[in-house]
Design a protein around this motif. Structure first.
Motif, PDB file in Angstrom:
ATOM      1  N   ASP A 288       0.891  -1.154   0.000  1.00  0.00           N
ATOM      2  CA  ASP A 288       0.000   0.000   0.000  1.00  0.00           C
ATOM      3  C   ASP A 288       0.930   1.205   0.000  1.00  0.00           C
ATOM      4  O   ASP A 288       1.212   1.794   1.028  1.00  0.00           O
ATOM      5  CB  ASP A 288      -0.890  -0.015   1.248  1.00  0.00           C
ATOM      6  CG  ASP A 288      -1.825   1.179   1.273  1.00  0.00           C
ATOM      7  OD1 ASP A 288      -2.026   1.786   0.206  1.00  0.00           O
ATOM      8  OD2 ASP A 288      -2.335   1.513   2.347  1.00  0.00           O
ATOM      9  N   TYR A 289       1.386   1.541  -1.184  1.00  0.00           N
ATOM     10  CA  TYR A 289       2.496   2.485  -1.301  1.00  0.00           C
ATOM     11  C   TYR A 289       2.049   3.930  -1.063  1.00  0.00           C
ATOM     12  O   TYR A 289       1.097   4.407  -1.677  1.00  0.00           O
ATOM     13  CB  TYR A 289       3.112   2.350  -2.694  1.00  0.00           C
ATOM     14  CG  TYR A 289       4.255   3.286  -2.946  1.00  0.00           C
ATOM     15  CD1 TYR A 289       5.492   3.087  -2.325  1.00  0.00           C
ATOM     16  CD2 TYR A 289       4.105   4.375  -3.795  1.00  0.00           C
ATOM     17  CE1 TYR A 289       6.539   3.945  -2.550  1.00  0.00           C
ATOM     18  CE2 TYR A 289       5.160   5.241  -4.025  1.00  0.00           C
ATOM     19  CZ  TYR A 289       6.371   5.024  -3.394  1.00  0.00           C
ATOM     20  OH  TYR A 289       7.412   5.875  -3.617  1.00  0.00           O
ATOM     21  N   VAL A 290       2.734   4.599  -0.155  1.00  0.00           N
ATOM     22  CA  VAL A 290       2.491   6.023   0.096  1.00  0.00           C
ATOM     23  C   VAL A 290       3.769   6.758  -0.284  1.00  0.00           C
ATOM     24  O   VAL A 290       4.824   6.498   0.291  1.00  0.00           O
ATOM     25  CB  VAL A 290       2.160   6.274   1.586  1.00  0.00           C
ATOM     26  CG1 VAL A 290       1.942   7.754   1.827  1.00  0.00           C
ATOM     27  CG2 VAL A 290       0.932   5.489   1.985  1.00  0.00           C
TER      28      VAL A 290
ATOM     29  N   VAL B 118      -4.192   3.124 -15.344  1.00  0.00           N
ATOM     30  CA  VAL B 118      -3.035   3.196 -14.444  1.00  0.00           C
ATOM     31  C   VAL B 118      -2.803   4.636 -14.012  1.00  0.00           C
ATOM     32  O   VAL B 118      -2.557   4.928 -12.843  1.00  0.00           O
ATOM     33  CB  VAL B 118      -1.776   2.623 -15.148  1.00  0.00           C
ATOM     34  CG1 VAL B 118      -0.522   2.958 -14.363  1.00  0.00           C
ATOM     35  CG2 VAL B 118      -1.909   1.120 -15.315  1.00  0.00           C
TER      36      VAL B 118
ATOM     37  N   THR C 238      -5.728   5.712 -11.506  1.00  0.00           N
ATOM     38  CA  THR C 238      -5.662   5.104 -10.185  1.00  0.00           C
ATOM     39  C   THR C 238      -4.349   5.478  -9.492  1.00  0.00           C
ATOM     40  O   THR C 238      -4.335   5.757  -8.307  1.00  0.00           O
ATOM     41  CB  THR C 238      -5.771   3.570 -10.257  1.00  0.00           C
ATOM     42  OG1 THR C 238      -4.924   3.120 -11.287  1.00  0.00           O
ATOM     43  CG2 THR C 238      -7.168   3.124 -10.515  1.00  0.00           C
TER      44      THR C 238
ATOM     45  N   PHE D 154      -1.694   8.025 -10.408  1.00  0.00           N
ATOM     46  CA  PHE D 154      -1.276   9.407 -10.223  1.00  0.00           C
ATOM     47  C   PHE D 154      -2.413  10.302  -9.774  1.00  0.00           C
ATOM     48  O   PHE D 154      -2.219  11.157  -8.926  1.00  0.00           O
ATOM     49  CB  PHE D 154      -0.614   9.938 -11.487  1.00  0.00           C
ATOM     50  CG  PHE D 154       0.727   9.313 -11.705  1.00  0.00           C
ATOM     51  CD1 PHE D 154       1.856   9.859 -11.117  1.00  0.00           C
ATOM     52  CD2 PHE D 154       0.854   8.152 -12.440  1.00  0.00           C
ATOM     53  CE1 PHE D 154       3.087   9.257 -11.268  1.00  0.00           C
ATOM     54  CE2 PHE D 154       2.087   7.553 -12.614  1.00  0.00           C
ATOM     55  CZ  PHE D 154       3.209   8.104 -12.020  1.00  0.00           C
ATOM     56  N   ALA D 155      -3.611  10.105 -10.326  1.00  0.00           N
ATOM     57  CA  ALA D 155      -4.701  11.005  -9.946  1.00  0.00           C
ATOM     58  C   ALA D 155      -5.281  10.632  -8.589  1.00  0.00           C
ATOM     59  O   ALA D 155      -5.678  11.491  -7.832  1.00  0.00           O
ATOM     60  CB  ALA D 155      -5.786  10.997 -11.014  1.00  0.00           C
ATOM     61  N   SER D 156      -5.322   9.345  -8.266  1.00  0.00           N
ATOM     62  CA  SER D 156      -5.943   8.945  -7.011  1.00  0.00           C
ATOM     63  C   SER D 156      -4.934   8.498  -5.970  1.00  0.00           C
ATOM     64  O   SER D 156      -5.311   8.158  -4.862  1.00  0.00           O
ATOM     65  CB  SER D 156      -6.935   7.812  -7.242  1.00  0.00           C
ATOM     66  OG  SER D 156      -7.811   8.155  -8.270  1.00  0.00           O
ATOM     67  N   GLY D 157      -3.656   8.460  -6.334  1.00  0.00           N
ATOM     68  CA  GLY D 157      -2.631   8.120  -5.356  1.00  0.00           C
ATOM     69  C   GLY D 157      -2.625   6.656  -4.960  1.00  0.00           C
ATOM     70  O   GLY D 157      -1.997   6.284  -3.980  1.00  0.00           O
ATOM     71  N   ASP D 158      -3.325   5.824  -5.738  1.00  0.00           N
ATOM     72  CA  ASP D 158      -3.383   4.400  -5.426  1.00  0.00           C
ATOM     73  C   ASP D 158      -2.239   3.709  -6.170  1.00  0.00           C
ATOM     74  O   ASP D 158      -2.453   2.882  -7.051  1.00  0.00           O
ATOM     75  CB  ASP D 158      -4.746   3.871  -5.894  1.00  0.00           C
ATOM     76  CG  ASP D 158      -5.254   2.761  -5.009  1.00  0.00           C
ATOM     77  OD1 ASP D 158      -4.431   2.196  -4.280  1.00  0.00           O
ATOM     78  OD2 ASP D 158      -6.460   2.478  -5.059  1.00  0.00           O
ATOM     79  N   PHE D 159      -1.020   4.049  -5.798  1.00  0.00           N
ATOM     80  CA  PHE D 159       0.142   3.605  -6.567  1.00  0.00           C
ATOM     81  C   PHE D 159       0.262   2.086  -6.597  1.00  0.00           C
ATOM     82  O   PHE D 159       0.604   1.499  -7.607  1.00  0.00           O
ATOM     83  CB  PHE D 159       1.424   4.208  -6.012  1.00  0.00           C
ATOM     84  CG  PHE D 159       1.586   5.657  -6.319  1.00  0.00           C
ATOM     85  CD1 PHE D 159       2.062   6.064  -7.551  1.00  0.00           C
ATOM     86  CD2 PHE D 159       1.250   6.624  -5.387  1.00  0.00           C
ATOM     87  CE1 PHE D 159       2.205   7.406  -7.858  1.00  0.00           C
ATOM     88  CE2 PHE D 159       1.392   7.970  -5.676  1.00  0.00           C
ATOM     89  CZ  PHE D 159       1.864   8.360  -6.913  1.00  0.00           C
TER      90      PHE D 159
ATOM     91  N   ALA E 118       0.362  -0.119  -9.899  1.00  0.00           N
ATOM     92  CA  ALA E 118       1.552  -0.904 -10.212  1.00  0.00           C
ATOM     93  C   ALA E 118       1.172  -2.346 -10.513  1.00  0.00           C
ATOM     94  O   ALA E 118       1.744  -2.980 -11.410  1.00  0.00           O
ATOM     95  CB  ALA E 118       2.530  -0.853  -9.042  1.00  0.00           C
TER      96      ALA E 118
END
Lengths: 545, 324
Positions: free
Chosen positions: B64-66, B278, B281, B283-288, B292
């Protein structure tokens, strides 16, 4: 060669997902999530509000409902609002958004030189063009490295913004909460709604808001053409539709949207508020109910479809950029345009010139709930430093936030008299030099800004009409209860949730799906985090109340 | 000395692999080729940093990358992203759109440059050919922003063609913003933009065809079509197969910018492709992490496709991309 091609291809497959993890290995610490909320925290008191006793307006404003004071003439007597030069001669770098061409270099820019001198610092700016803003800020946040002294945030929903600010920016609470703000008189003049719209993070203050008036996304109209087709100022739904039809013929259309309106609720705001839908959320029995779940909102979707069915909208509304559509408004291709209230600015009125009068549309129903803005354009944050340096940076914001009617306001907003503007009979006229040297090209207006007033030199009738519009419409306006609240899910997924709604509105508006499909969009939104968002906001709301 | 070796290689493309030189000779060869090796260095660095280095980014798919916590402090989530991916209707809708567009591209965009190259090759006048060649290359150098704006200004509801139709009193055509027309439209755009540029490799291959073969065929009375079928196409077949295999490896990479710029006009159902998915999800939503995982999925499909295609090429006696 052959083997390399294969490896290149597999590499290319992974390239799409590479987010530079090597760059992001910043020093450890807690998980960051969750602690940005205000529930269960000691809440710092809001900064005190000490309004500036400015020049007498031609018609008074009312902070509580969002009516701005009206000034038909520029005040003859200006007051000094800042006692001493704020800066200590050091270098200060600010990172700010820009909507204009980059500023002329310091050596050739007399406005920049004068501002630096007045602030008493060597002011550097890193301008981030609006289209690249999200990307640049995400990169800055991901790099976790060295921040500029001042970092400005717009209200764009950047993923995990609050967590980043809490972690990396200076905590200003001790310097500005409650009565402490009094040492910065111009910051104390920022109305409460601007602070509340910005909100606290973990109960603390991390920024200084850039005030914007309470009227939010508004329908701008070409009043001259509306008068030609006999559209009344106070109208009902049928009169609105018939005006739109009368305004559309040949290559002219009644209204025009642009694509960024459909990344959130912005495209439908005028119709939703006319129908009486709550401003984003309604608080009912302590719970948060989203406007999209109300019958009024579905009614507004029906009107959107009615507009496109009647073909009174610019046909390429979903591919046009906001700039394109503004130009269509100026050259009278479209007779109305939804836009932020800030569109009512001198620079834009000059583009319409005296070909037509720019006006604001009143909602077309008596049960309208005009949606109020968040009360700010964003806010300025600061890189962590010792309190004396932070105080100095706050003094810079204080200077730039000097109110209308002060000498500092004149310098920041109009430049140097005789060079960038001239004053005659209570009217400020800007010069050709002003067009390239001003607070938008050198975007100091996004470091600190004065509470806005209605003053449109050269366009007194537009200003008067806008004031009447505010007095007629704003008393029934409603605020968005989400303003200033922190929610981890909004921080992580807000953009995605907005996009789901924007896509759904576009699909129905442009006839790709029936209005009845809206419930599917809402279920999708709920599943993607909408329900969780409502829960988190309700909890935060309780804590802030 | 260097040039000699290059020429040797070219004259025997399918020749046996030369025996490795003696150990003592290796250092000498490195010395002799040092200029070439130096020239290789920037390219090598590029691949190391932006392709091989970036491969490590795939660990994000299991976290869960931050961003500001980094890889070290972000939480590990195992295969959660993949579980979510396989049950996510938005993901599958993006896959469907991507595959449909990729198939259309393969069917229409892949043969187009070959046809154009054959046409160009048959133009007699050298000056005329060079001129036409330069003209068809030009759109390649325009950015997608401009190409799309051009298409929108021509075909849009308020565009040139609809303007003419309106003047004639004929009903308008709905192409821009019409989800049904979207896929043919994006394929037409890519053909218009890239077709000329893609002829380069085919033209190079065509110039390698032995002129004597044409003369011999012509003497035997072969028509233009017969010469094309029996001389030209067999001669450039390895190149066609090579490009086809390479294309298959990038089957799901149909481009980002073109789709990113136009997705909004038709909505996510018709317009979302894997790369924009991609982007939104990640870059726009930060769900890296999730983004990925989707990217990794795309990469794995790419490898599988290229491996299979290459095997098939070998089966048909072609060289393919590499020898196994």
């Amino acid at each position: 060669m052959k083997r390399r091609s294969l490896l290149q291809l597999t590499g290319a497959g992974a390239l799409g997902i590479a987010a530079g993890p090597g760059l992001a290995a910043c020093s450890g610490g807690g998980s960051g999530g969750g602690s940005v909320g205000n529930a269960g925290k000691d809440l710092a008191p809001w900064p005190a509000y000490l309004p500036f006793a400015g020049p007498q307006p031609d018609a008074p404003g009312d902070d509580s409902i969002g009516v701005q004071p009206l000034y038909l003439n520029y005040p003859a007597q200006l007051t000094q609002s800042v006692a001493e030069t704020p800066g200590d001669g050091s270098e200060v770098t600010a990172m700010v958004v820009t909507y204009e061409a980059p500023p002329k270099p310091l050596a050739e820019n007399s406005y920049w030189q004068e501002i630096s001198k007045a602030l008493g610092v060597k002011l550097n700016v890193i301008v981030v063009p609006d289209p690249e803003y999200a990307q640049k800020m995400t990169t800055l946040m991901a790099s976790g490295g060295d921040l500029p002294d001042i970092v400005m945030f717009t209200n764009l929903n950047l993923p995990r913004r609050a967590e980043f600010i809490q972690r990396s920016c200076a905590d200003l609470t001790d310097l500005i909460a409650g009565d402490a703000i009094k040492q910065f008189p111009n910051l104390a003049n920022i109305p409460a709604y601007a602070w509340q719209g910005m909100g606290r993070i973990g109960g603390r203050f991390f920024g200084v808001p850039l005030e914007r008036p309470m009227p939010a996304n508004t329908m701008f109209v070409n009043r001259t053409r509306l008068d030609e087709v006999g559209a009344p100022v106070d109208w009902n739904h049928d009169q609105y539709m018939s005006a739109m039809r009368d305004l559309s013929s040949g290559r002219r259309w009644g209204t025009g949207w642009y694509k960024t309106l459909f990344t959130s609720l912005s495209g439908i705001t005028f119709h939703a508020s006319s129908a009486g839908a709550p401003n984003n959320w309604a608080v009912r029995d302590g719970g948060f109910v989203h406007t999209g779940t109300t019958p009024q909102f579905e009614q507004a979707l029906g009107v959107m479809r009615e507009v496109t069915k009647a073909a009174v909208h610019y046909p390429d509304s979903l591919t046009a950029s906001s700039t394109d559509m503004q130009n269509n408004f100026y050259n009278q291709t479209v007779a109305s345009l939804p836009n932020g209230f800030g569109f009512l600015a001198l620079s834009n009125l000059l583009k319409a010139g005296n070909r037509f009068a720019v006006g604001l549309a009143r909602p077309y129903s008596p049960q309208a709930t005009t949606w109020r803005s968040i009360g700010n354009f964003g806010f300025a944050t600061f890189k962590k430093a010792d309190p004396s340096r932070i105080t100095m940076l706050l003094r810079i914001c204080d200077y730039l936030s000097a109110p209308f009617g002060s000498k500092e306001y004149e310098l920041v907003n109009y430049g140097i008299e005789g060079k960038h503007f001239t004053k005659e009979n209570g009217v400020v006229t800007t010069t050709a030099l002003y067009a390239s040297e001003n607070s938008a090209t050198l975007p100091v207006r996004y470091i600190g800004t004065a509470p806005s007033v209605l003053h449109l030199p050269g366009f007194p009738d537009v200003a008067k009409a806008a004031h009447e519009w505010e007095r007629a419409v704003m008393p029934r306006s409603v605020a968005n209860p989400q303003n200033g609240l922190q929610s981890p899910i909004a921080s992580a997924k807000g953009g995605q949730l907005d996009q789901i709604l924007g896509d759904g509105i576009a699909a129905i508006s442009f006839g790709r799906k029936p209005v009845s499909s809206w419930k599917d969009t809402i279920s999708q939104w709920r599943a993607a985090g909408g329900d969780q968002l409502a829960e988190e906001l309700a909890k935060e709301y309780q804590a802030n109340a | 000395m260097v040039t000699t070796r290059v020429r040797e290689t070219r004259s025997t493309p399918r020749g046996p692999v030369t025996a490795p030189p003696a150990r003592a000779g290796r250092w000498q060869r490195l010395r002799a080729d040092r200029i070439l090796l130096l020239l290789l260095l920037p390219g090598l660095l590029y691949f190391l940093v932006f392709h091989y280095g970036a491969l490590f980014g795939n660990v994000l798919a299991f976290q869960d990358y931050v961003p500001f916590l980094g890889v070290r402090d972000s939480e590990w989530v195992g295969l959660a992203h993949f579980e979510r991916m396989f049950t996510d209707p938005l993901f599958w809708s993006a896959v469907t759109n991507t595959v449909l567009i990729a198939v259309l591209q393969l069917a229409f965009f892949f043969p187009a440059p070959l046809a154009l190259a054959l046409l160009l090759h048959s133009i007699a006048g050298d000056t005329l050919r060079k001129f036409v060649q330069s003209v068809v290359y030009l759109p390649h150098f325009l950015s997608w922003v401009i190409v799309i704006a051009l298409f929108q200004h021509m075909l849009g509801g308020a565009g040139v063609i609809n303007g003419w139709l309106a003047d004639l009193g004929v009903g308008g055509i709905s192409i821009i913003g019409n989800p049904d027309a979207y896929k043919p439209l994006v394929v037409a755009q890519v053909i218009w933009k890239e077709c000329g540029w893609a002829t380069i490799i085919f033209l190079a291959a065509l110039s390698q065809v032995d002129e004597q073969m044409y003369e011999a065929a012509a003497l035997d009375g072969a028509s233009w079509w017969r010469r094309l079928w029996h001389v030209t196409l067999p001669a450039i077949r390895p190149v066609i197969i090579l490009l086809l295999v390479l294309r298959l490896g990038e089957f799901l990479s149909i481009g980002f910018e073109q789709f990113f710029l136009q997705r909004q006009s038709v909505g996510a159902e018709a317009g979302e492709v894997l790369d924009t998915f991609v982007y939104y999800t990640g870059f726009a939503s930060g769900d890296f992490g999730y983004a990925a995982a989707v990217g990794l999925f795309k990469g794995v499909i790419g490898i599988a496709l290229i491996y299979t295609a290459n095997k098939v090429a070998h089966r048909f006696g072609e060289q393919g991309v590499y020898k196994s």
